[in-house]
Motif scaffolding. Structure first.
Motif, short mmCIF file in Angstrom:
data_model
loop_
_atom_site.label_atom_id
_atom_site.label_comp_id
_atom_site.label_asym_id
_atom_site.label_seq_id
_atom_site.Cartn_x
_atom_site.Cartn_y
_atom_site.Cartn_z
N MET A 1 58.60 -50.05 -4.45
CA MET A 1 59.17 -50.04 -3.11
C MET A 1 58.55 -51.16 -2.28
SD MET A 1 59.47 -46.05 -2.04
CE MET A 1 60.24 -44.86 -3.13
N LEU A 2 59.33 -51.65 -1.33
CA LEU A 2 58.91 -52.76 -0.49
C LEU A 2 58.37 -53.92 -1.34
CD1 LEU A 2 57.18 -50.86 2.46
CD2 LEU A 2 59.59 -51.44 2.15
N ASN A 3 59.01 -54.13 -2.49
CA ASN A 3 58.68 -55.23 -3.41
C ASN A 3 57.24 -55.16 -3.94
OD1 ASN A 3 61.27 -56.53 -3.14
ND2 ASN A 3 60.61 -57.23 -1.12
N ASP A 4 56.72 -53.97 -4.08
CA ASP A 4 55.37 -53.78 -4.62
C ASP A 4 55.45 -52.95 -5.89
OD1 ASP A 4 52.75 -53.33 -5.20
OD2 ASP A 4 52.25 -52.32 -3.32
N PRO A 5 55.36 -53.56 -7.07
CA PRO A 5 55.50 -52.80 -8.33
C PRO A 5 54.35 -51.83 -8.56
CG PRO A 5 54.81 -55.06 -8.77
CD PRO A 5 55.15 -55.00 -7.31
N ARG A 6 53.25 -51.97 -7.82
CA ARG A 6 52.12 -51.07 -8.01
C ARG A 6 52.13 -49.91 -7.01
NH1 ARG A 6 47.45 -55.49 -9.10
NH2 ARG A 6 47.76 -55.71 -11.34
N GLU A 335 53.10 -50.03 -19.81
CA GLU A 335 54.29 -50.72 -19.30
C GLU A 335 54.47 -50.53 -17.80
OE1 GLU A 335 58.18 -47.89 -19.69
OE2 GLU A 335 57.66 -49.06 -21.47
N ALA A 336 53.64 -49.70 -17.18
CA ALA A 336 53.72 -49.52 -15.73
C ALA A 336 52.36 -49.11 -15.20
CB ALA A 336 54.77 -48.46 -15.36
N GLU A 337 52.07 -49.50 -13.96
CA GLU A 337 50.80 -49.16 -13.31
C GLU A 337 51.05 -49.02 -11.81
OE1 GLU A 337 48.69 -53.45 -12.77
OE2 GLU A 337 48.99 -52.80 -14.86
N TRP A 338 50.41 -48.03 -11.20
CA TRP A 338 50.60 -47.82 -9.77
C TRP A 338 49.47 -46.97 -9.23
CZ3 TRP A 338 52.93 -45.24 -13.65
CH2 TRP A 338 53.05 -43.85 -13.57
N TYR A 339 49.32 -46.94 -7.89
CA TYR A 339 48.27 -46.12 -7.30
C TYR A 339 48.65 -45.75 -5.87
CZ TYR A 339 46.40 -50.04 -4.52
OH TYR A 339 46.24 -51.06 -3.61
N GLY A 340 47.94 -44.75 -5.35
CA GLY A 340 48.18 -44.30 -3.99
C GLY A 340 46.93 -43.65 -3.43
N LYS A 341 47.11 -42.88 -2.35
CA LYS A 341 45.98 -42.29 -1.65
C LYS A 341 46.13 -40.78 -1.59
CE LYS A 341 47.02 -45.97 1.52
NZ LYS A 341 47.39 -46.25 2.90
N ILE A 342 45.05 -40.08 -1.91
CA ILE A 342 44.98 -38.63 -1.74
C ILE A 342 44.19 -38.37 -0.47
CG2 ILE A 342 44.10 -36.47 -2.68
CD1 ILE A 342 44.42 -37.67 -5.48
N GLY A 343 44.76 -37.59 0.45
CA GLY A 343 44.06 -37.25 1.67
C GLY A 343 43.24 -35.99 1.48
N MET A 344 41.90 -36.11 1.62
CA MET A 344 40.99 -34.99 1.38
C MET A 344 40.44 -34.48 2.72
SD MET A 344 41.09 -34.98 -1.95
CE MET A 344 39.75 -33.88 -2.39
N THR A 345 40.56 -33.19 2.95
CA THR A 345 39.96 -32.57 4.12
C THR A 345 38.53 -32.11 3.79
OG1 THR A 345 40.86 -30.40 3.54
CG2 THR A 345 42.17 -31.78 5.02
N ASP A 346 37.77 -31.73 4.82
CA ASP A 346 36.35 -31.44 4.57
C ASP A 346 36.13 -30.20 3.73
OD1 ASP A 346 37.04 -29.54 6.44
OD2 ASP A 346 35.56 -30.16 7.94
N ASN A 347 37.09 -29.26 3.71
CA ASN A 347 36.92 -28.07 2.87
C ASN A 347 37.97 -27.99 1.76
OD1 ASN A 347 39.18 -27.41 4.33
ND2 ASN A 347 38.45 -25.42 5.02
N ALA A 348 38.68 -29.11 1.53
CA ALA A 348 39.70 -29.21 0.45
C ALA A 348 40.84 -28.22 0.63
CB ALA A 348 39.05 -29.03 -0.92
N LEU A 349 41.11 -27.80 1.87
CA LEU A 349 42.22 -26.92 2.18
C LEU A 349 43.11 -27.56 3.24
CD1 LEU A 349 40.48 -23.41 2.31
CD2 LEU A 349 42.07 -24.25 0.57
N PRO A 350 44.40 -27.21 3.24
CA PRO A 350 45.33 -27.81 4.21
C PRO A 350 45.10 -27.28 5.62
CG PRO A 350 46.47 -26.25 2.80
CD PRO A 350 45.08 -26.35 2.27
N ARG A 351 45.78 -27.90 6.59
CA ARG A 351 45.64 -27.58 8.00
C ARG A 351 47.01 -27.27 8.61
NH1 ARG A 351 40.95 -28.08 6.45
NH2 ARG A 351 39.36 -29.44 7.36
N PHE A 352 47.00 -26.43 9.65
CA PHE A 352 48.16 -26.25 10.51
C PHE A 352 47.76 -26.68 11.92
CE2 PHE A 352 50.42 -23.35 13.55
CZ PHE A 352 51.65 -23.99 13.47
#
Length: 427
Positions: A1-6, A335-352
């Protein structure tokens, strides 16, 4: 996407086309405006539209641009934390409720895929959490005990059965979770988008939100070329948040994660490596994950970013690791390679969070976005529709708090992954 194969790698190459969408270029009204075109936003849009709600979704880039289009594709149940830690962290009122909801989340994903005929390479033969040594086995046995007392269909497998299912002698055993499975993550996101549009939702891509406000009791969400006036706003931007809700990103420490895909394996190799297509990851601190796609490509990943010196370091480590795990592979070609970001909270649990009157969102999925995102999107829809009260939500309302030492931790994780991968799996 956005011309970025990774950025999205194999998933962009093999996913069915996204629906045709355009940027928002006018001022419109809606009942609900959703910001973010990942699993949470798309699930919320679909469930709201199916109930006749006038929904507009704004995505800054493309459908599935964030973590929804880059992840490994494991449909996990629960979160990283142990089940017994849910009530300890969230309190008894929310803890068991959240655990039950997230534990059953993979069933919702299957239901949505079946109902809307989403072509996303769904596999329902479970996942295998793989034990590295005796300590890893001890961890899995305790995790199994905590889930099993809640009636979850988890089974501890010994080394021999683990070898039979995976095709490697590397693990002391594994934990089989039959609630879970794998899918093609970008294809699933695009399928949800198609279903939401069919149900009546309006989706606009290339429409980053630049400001938000309130006029006459209505929430105003503005892009560079238009605006939406709505009764409700759902913030579903999570780890890739920018603009008015950039604080959601600042609450999370980004952990980089990469994936590499081999060329399709031969039929003989496919009979010996993951013949049932379970998704796998191990108990190491710098973990590895692997799974098979429908064409027989082995997708192998770990912590790290494919940029700068990291590209060569992580790819070399992956080849060494695969040679140790699966010597029958021989020389490995990616034949393919890519990466992204995992968002980690301080207690590894989601928020509302509530960001203002009728402005709400869930975030902080800690690398478990497919099932929780789909589930929490439905929860937000039910809440807005009045089907559930705030006291019935699976998480307590919390204030946004910036993660301490965030830039330092993020630099440490990226550099540390390179050091770990440079030094390990050498023969």
């Amino acid at each position: 996407m956005l011309n970025d194969p990774r950025s999205h790698g194999l998933w962009e190459r093999t996913a069915p086309p996204a629906p045709v969408t355009t940027p928002l270029k006018e001022n419109i009204t809606a009942d609900v405006v959703i910001v973010g075109g990942g699993y949470t936003g798309l699930s919320a849009a679909l469930h709201l539209a199916e109930r006749g709600t006038n929904v507009v979704l704004l995505e800054a880039a493309e459908i599935g641009f964030g973590g929804a289009g880059r992840n490994v594709g494991l449909i996990n149940a629960g979160m990283w934390v142990m089940p017994d830690d849910f009530p300890k962290e969230l309190g008894e009122h929310y803890g068991e409720r959240a655990l039950e909801l997230l534990g059953n989340g993979p069933y919702l994903v299957r239901e949505l895929i079946e109902k809307h005929d989403i072509a996303c390479e769904l596999e329902t033969n479970g996942t295998l959490h793989c034990a590295v040594g005796a300590e890893g086995m001890k961890e899995l046995e305790e995790r199994a005990r905590q889930w099993q007392k809640r009636g979850a269909p988890l089974t501890v497998l010994d080394a021999a059965e683990t070898e039979r299912r995976i095709g490697t002698k590397a693990y002391a055993g594994s934990l089989l979770d039959m609630r879970a499975g794998t899918l093609q993550p970008l294809a699933y996101a695009r399928g949800l988008a198609h279903a939401a549009i069919k149900a009546g939702a309006k989706l606009h891509t290339g429409s980053p939100v630049i400001s938000t406000g309130e006029v006459g009791g209505k929430r105003i969400v503005s892009t560079a070329q238009g605006e939406v006036s709505a009764d409700w706003v759902i913030v579903a931007t999570d780890a890739y948040s920018t603009g008015p809700w950039a604080q959601v990103r600042r609450e999370q420490v980004h952990l980089p994660y990469f994936n590499l895909a081999t060329k399709p394996l031969s039929a003989n190799l496919r009979r010996s490596i993951l013949p049932n297509c379970e998704g796998c990851w191990d108990t190491k601190e710098v973990l590895s994950s692997f799974r098979m796609d429908q064409a027989g490509r082995l997708v192998f990943g770990s912590v790290g970013a494919l940029r700068g010196t990291g590209t060569a370091v992580h790819k070399a480590w992956a080849r060494r690791s695969l040679k140790r795990l699966f010597p029958q592979l021989g020389e490995v070609e990616f034949e393919a390679e890519w990466y992204g970001k995992i968002g980690m909270t301080d207690n590894a649990l989601p928020r509302f969070h509530r960001f203002g009157t009728n402005v709400i969102g869930f975030s902080g999925y800690n690398g478990r976005g497919i099932s929780p995102g789909s589930t929490f999107g439905k929860v937000l829809a039910n809440y807005i529709l009045g089907d559930i009260a705030e006291a019935d939500l699976p998480l307590p309302l919390t204030e946004v708090q910036e993660a301490r030492f965030r830039p330092m931790k993020e630099a440490y994780y990226e550099a540390g992954a390179q050091i770990a991968h440079f030094a390990t799996e050498r023969f």
